[in-house]
Design a protein around this motif. Structure first.
Motif, PDB file in Angstrom:
ATOM      1  N   GLY A 187     -13.876   1.472   2.367  1.00 11.89           N
ATOM      2  CA  GLY A 187     -13.116   0.840   1.305  1.00 11.89           C
ATOM      3  C   GLY A 187     -11.766   0.068   1.713  1.00 11.89           C
ATOM      4  O   GLY A 187     -11.459  -0.971   1.530  1.00 11.89           O
ATOM      5  N   HIS A 188     -11.110   0.789   2.729  1.00  8.71           N
ATOM      6  CA  HIS A 188      -9.813   0.234   3.328  1.00  8.71           C
ATOM      7  C   HIS A 188     -10.202  -0.990   4.117  1.00  8.71           C
ATOM      8  O   HIS A 188      -9.802  -1.906   4.004  1.00  8.71           O
ATOM      9  CB  HIS A 188      -9.342   1.212   4.191  1.00  8.71           C
ATOM     10  CG  HIS A 188      -8.016   0.699   5.071  1.00  8.71           C
ATOM     11  ND1 HIS A 188      -6.895   0.432   4.162  1.00  8.71           N
ATOM     12  CD2 HIS A 188      -7.777   0.230   6.258  1.00  8.71           C
ATOM     13  CE1 HIS A 188      -5.847  -0.310   5.078  1.00  8.71           C
ATOM     14  NE2 HIS A 188      -6.511  -0.467   6.441  1.00  8.71           N
ATOM     15  N   PHE A 189     -11.514  -0.853   4.853  1.00 11.31           N
ATOM     16  CA  PHE A 189     -11.868  -1.974   5.671  1.00 11.31           C
ATOM     17  C   PHE A 189     -12.288  -3.227   4.461  1.00 11.31           C
ATOM     18  O   PHE A 189     -11.803  -4.421   5.240  1.00 11.31           O
ATOM     19  CB  PHE A 189     -13.093  -1.492   6.552  1.00 11.31           C
ATOM     20  CG  PHE A 189     -13.619  -2.569   7.408  1.00 11.31           C
ATOM     21  CD1 PHE A 189     -13.201  -3.273   8.397  1.00 11.31           C
ATOM     22  CD2 PHE A 189     -14.888  -3.295   6.899  1.00 11.31           C
ATOM     23  CE1 PHE A 189     -13.803  -4.103   9.266  1.00 11.31           C
ATOM     24  CE2 PHE A 189     -15.457  -4.123   7.796  1.00 11.31           C
ATOM     25  CZ  PHE A 189     -14.888  -4.592   8.726  1.00 11.31           C
ATOM     26  N   ALA A 190     -13.005  -2.855   3.763  1.00 13.08           N
ATOM     27  CA  ALA A 190     -13.444  -3.898   2.489  1.00 13.08           C
ATOM     28  C   ALA A 190     -12.000  -4.575   2.139  1.00 13.08           C
ATOM     29  O   ALA A 190     -12.152  -5.649   1.801  1.00 13.08           O
ATOM     30  CB  ALA A 190     -14.192  -3.207   1.187  1.00 13.08           C
ATOM     31  N   GLN A 191     -10.999  -3.846   1.793  1.00 14.29           N
ATOM     32  CA  GLN A 191      -9.767  -4.445   1.327  1.00 14.29           C
ATOM     33  C   GLN A 191      -9.219  -5.423   2.408  1.00 14.29           C
ATOM     34  O   GLN A 191      -8.884  -6.498   2.006  1.00 14.29           O
ATOM     35  CB  GLN A 191      -8.844  -3.176   1.110  1.00 14.29           C
ATOM     36  CG  GLN A 191      -7.041  -3.701   0.947  1.00 14.29           C
ATOM     37  CD  GLN A 191      -6.921  -4.387  -0.313  1.00 14.29           C
ATOM     38  OE1 GLN A 191      -7.729  -4.423  -1.137  1.00 14.29           O
ATOM     39  NE2 GLN A 191      -5.829  -5.065  -0.434  1.00 14.29           N
ATOM     40  N   VAL A 192      -9.357  -4.999   3.666  1.00 12.16           N
ATOM     41  CA  VAL A 192      -8.606  -5.922   4.606  1.00 12.16           C
ATOM     42  C   VAL A 192      -9.519  -7.152   4.773  1.00 12.16           C
ATOM     43  O   VAL A 192      -9.011  -8.229   4.972  1.00 12.16           O
ATOM     44  CB  VAL A 192      -8.436  -5.012   6.107  1.00 12.16           C
ATOM     45  CG1 VAL A 192      -8.129  -6.054   7.003  1.00 12.16           C
ATOM     46  CG2 VAL A 192      -7.571  -3.915   5.965  1.00 12.16           C
ATOM     47  N   VAL A 193     -10.687  -7.024   4.769  1.00 11.45           N
ATOM     48  CA  VAL A 193     -11.752  -8.023   4.982  1.00 11.45           C
ATOM     49  C   VAL A 193     -12.050  -9.001   3.733  1.00 11.45           C
ATOM     50  O   VAL A 193     -12.158  -9.950   4.053  1.00 11.45           O
ATOM     51  CB  VAL A 193     -12.931  -7.348   5.761  1.00 11.45           C
ATOM     52  CG1 VAL A 193     -14.012  -8.664   5.793  1.00 11.45           C
ATOM     53  CG2 VAL A 193     -12.715  -6.758   7.109  1.00 11.45           C
ATOM     54  N   TYR A 239      -4.302  -0.415  -7.793  1.00  6.67           N
ATOM     55  CA  TYR A 239      -5.729  -0.328  -7.683  1.00  6.67           C
ATOM     56  C   TYR A 239      -6.216   0.758  -6.300  1.00  6.67           C
ATOM     57  O   TYR A 239      -5.372   0.747  -5.457  1.00  6.67           O
ATOM     58  CB  TYR A 239      -6.641  -1.438  -7.544  1.00  6.67           C
ATOM     59  CG  TYR A 239      -6.394  -2.214  -6.328  1.00  6.67           C
ATOM     60  CD1 TYR A 239      -7.128  -2.425  -5.426  1.00  6.67           C
ATOM     61  CD2 TYR A 239      -5.246  -3.486  -6.423  1.00  6.67           C
ATOM     62  CE1 TYR A 239      -7.021  -3.269  -4.363  1.00  6.67           C
ATOM     63  CE2 TYR A 239      -5.201  -4.163  -5.630  1.00  6.67           C
ATOM     64  CZ  TYR A 239      -5.784  -4.107  -4.404  1.00  6.67           C
ATOM     65  OH  TYR A 239      -5.891  -5.102  -3.471  1.00  6.67           O
ATOM     66  N   LYS A 240      -7.179   1.473  -6.722  1.00  3.73           N
ATOM     67  CA  LYS A 240      -7.723   2.115  -5.332  1.00  3.73           C
ATOM     68  C   LYS A 240      -9.148   1.837  -5.309  1.00  3.73           C
ATOM     69  O   LYS A 240      -9.826   1.624  -6.149  1.00  3.73           O
ATOM     70  CB  LYS A 240      -7.640   3.705  -6.033  1.00  3.73           C
ATOM     71  CG  LYS A 240      -7.692   4.846  -4.698  1.00  3.73           C
ATOM     72  CD  LYS A 240      -7.450   6.044  -4.888  1.00  3.73           C
ATOM     73  CE  LYS A 240      -7.863   7.172  -3.581  1.00  3.73           C
ATOM     74  NZ  LYS A 240      -6.677   6.965  -2.694  1.00  3.73           N
ATOM     75  N   LYS A 268       0.989  -1.301  -0.029  1.00  2.00           N
ATOM     76  CA  LYS A 268       0.211   0.140  -0.041  1.00  2.00           C
ATOM     77  C   LYS A 268       0.815   1.267   0.073  1.00  2.00           C
ATOM     78  O   LYS A 268       1.917   1.218   0.743  1.00  2.00           O
ATOM     79  CB  LYS A 268      -0.846  -0.036   1.248  1.00  2.00           C
ATOM     80  CG  LYS A 268      -1.951   1.167   1.221  1.00  2.00           C
ATOM     81  CD  LYS A 268      -2.652   0.932   2.434  1.00  2.00           C
ATOM     82  CE  LYS A 268      -3.622   2.434   2.255  1.00  2.00           C
ATOM     83  NZ  LYS A 268      -4.336   2.865   3.363  1.00  2.00           N
ATOM     84  N   HIS A 269       0.614   2.112  -0.790  1.00  2.00           N
ATOM     85  CA  HIS A 269       1.390   3.436  -1.046  1.00  2.00           C
ATOM     86  C   HIS A 269       0.310   4.476  -1.455  1.00  2.00           C
ATOM     87  O   HIS A 269      -0.422   4.336  -2.364  1.00  2.00           O
ATOM     88  CB  HIS A 269       2.291   3.265  -1.892  1.00  2.00           C
ATOM     89  CG  HIS A 269       2.432   2.706  -3.063  1.00  2.00           C
ATOM     90  ND1 HIS A 269       1.936   3.301  -4.346  1.00  2.00           N
ATOM     91  CD2 HIS A 269       1.995   1.450  -3.470  1.00  2.00           C
ATOM     92  CE1 HIS A 269       1.438   2.646  -5.286  1.00  2.00           C
ATOM     93  NE2 HIS A 269       1.574   1.376  -4.666  1.00  2.00           N
ATOM     94  N   SER A 270       0.225   5.656  -0.701  1.00  3.23           N
ATOM     95  CA  SER A 270      -0.324   6.887  -1.309  1.00  3.23           C
ATOM     96  C   SER A 270      -1.854   6.452  -1.325  1.00  3.23           C
ATOM     97  O   SER A 270      -2.515   6.896  -2.316  1.00  3.23           O
ATOM     98  CB  SER A 270       0.182   7.572  -2.192  1.00  3.23           C
ATOM     99  OG  SER A 270       1.444   7.818  -2.152  1.00  3.23           O
ATOM    100  N   GLY A 271      -2.388   5.591  -0.487  1.00  3.32           N
ATOM    101  CA  GLY A 271      -3.918   5.233  -0.708  1.00  3.32           C
ATOM    102  C   GLY A 271      -4.262   4.340  -1.977  1.00  3.32           C
ATOM    103  O   GLY A 271      -5.219   3.702  -2.252  1.00  3.32           O
ATOM    104  N   ILE A 272      -3.026   3.629  -2.772  1.00  7.07           N
ATOM    105  CA  ILE A 272      -3.195   2.876  -3.734  1.00  7.07           C
ATOM    106  C   ILE A 272      -2.732   1.449  -3.106  1.00  7.07           C
ATOM    107  O   ILE A 272      -1.492   1.421  -2.723  1.00  7.07           O
ATOM    108  CB  ILE A 272      -2.526   3.458  -4.939  1.00  7.07           C
ATOM    109  CG1 ILE A 272      -3.014   4.585  -5.342  1.00  7.07           C
ATOM    110  CG2 ILE A 272      -2.359   2.332  -6.002  1.00  7.07           C
ATOM    111  CD1 ILE A 272      -2.182   5.254  -6.593  1.00  7.07           C
TER     112      ILE A 272
END
Length: 160
Positions: free
Chosen positions: A131-137, A123-124, A6-10
């Motif tokens: 969205g970050h929570f969805a990425q993790v889960v 991808y963002k 992860k870098h700069s929200g991407i």
């Protein structure tokens, strides 16, 4: 090998796989958009909805239906933005589930009848902290499942 950063929200996912086929054979398979259905897990209900009668070319628009969640399908539109014959091609989402999707497909002739294939997806995700929570889960695991399936399918097709 699947890696996430992860870098700069991407988020960036990278994979690589050695295929026991020539660069020409690998290129012919991967630059034909219709083969994407063959290497995508069936449970995703992935279907190409546009006509794809040619190999990938710069400016090509490809439309799909794909399951993003169980029972939920969405439209996805990508454009092939760059192609260098037998070296790489890039597809970018124009409309779809991600805020941004940039997928680089790289091919390297290993000079022994084998080809090294690398993918780099940047991808963002929309919806900020949700969205970050969805990425993790969910999203990270879904992408891992897709690329593990693809790895196994390509092993059977080219390395079996």
């Amino acid at each position: 090998m699947i890696q996430f950063k992860k870098h700069s929200g991407i988020y960036t996912l990278t994979t690589e796989q050695v295929l026991n086929v020539s660069l020409q054979e690998a290129w012919n398979f991967f630059s034909a958009p219709q083969n994407l259905e063959e290497i995508t897990p069936k449970h995703m209900g992935f279907t190409i909805t546009s006509t794809v009668d040619k190999k990938a070319y710069k400016g090509q628009i490809i439309t799909y239906k794909v399951g993003v969640l169980p029972g939920i399908k969405t439209n996805w539109v990508t454009e092939i933005t760059q192609v260098k014959d037998q070296r790489f091609f890039i597809d970018e989402q124009r409309f779809g589930p991600y805020k941004m999707w940039h997928h680089e497909h790289w091919f390297e002739d290993l000079k022994n009848g084998k080809t090294l294939m690398k993918d780099k997806i940047s991808y963002k995700i929309p919806f900020g902290i949700l969205g970050h929570f969805a990425q993790v889960v969910f999203i990270k695991n879904q992408l891992k499942t897709i690329f593990k399936h693809r790895f196994k399918t390509l092993e059977k097709l080219f390395n079996g």
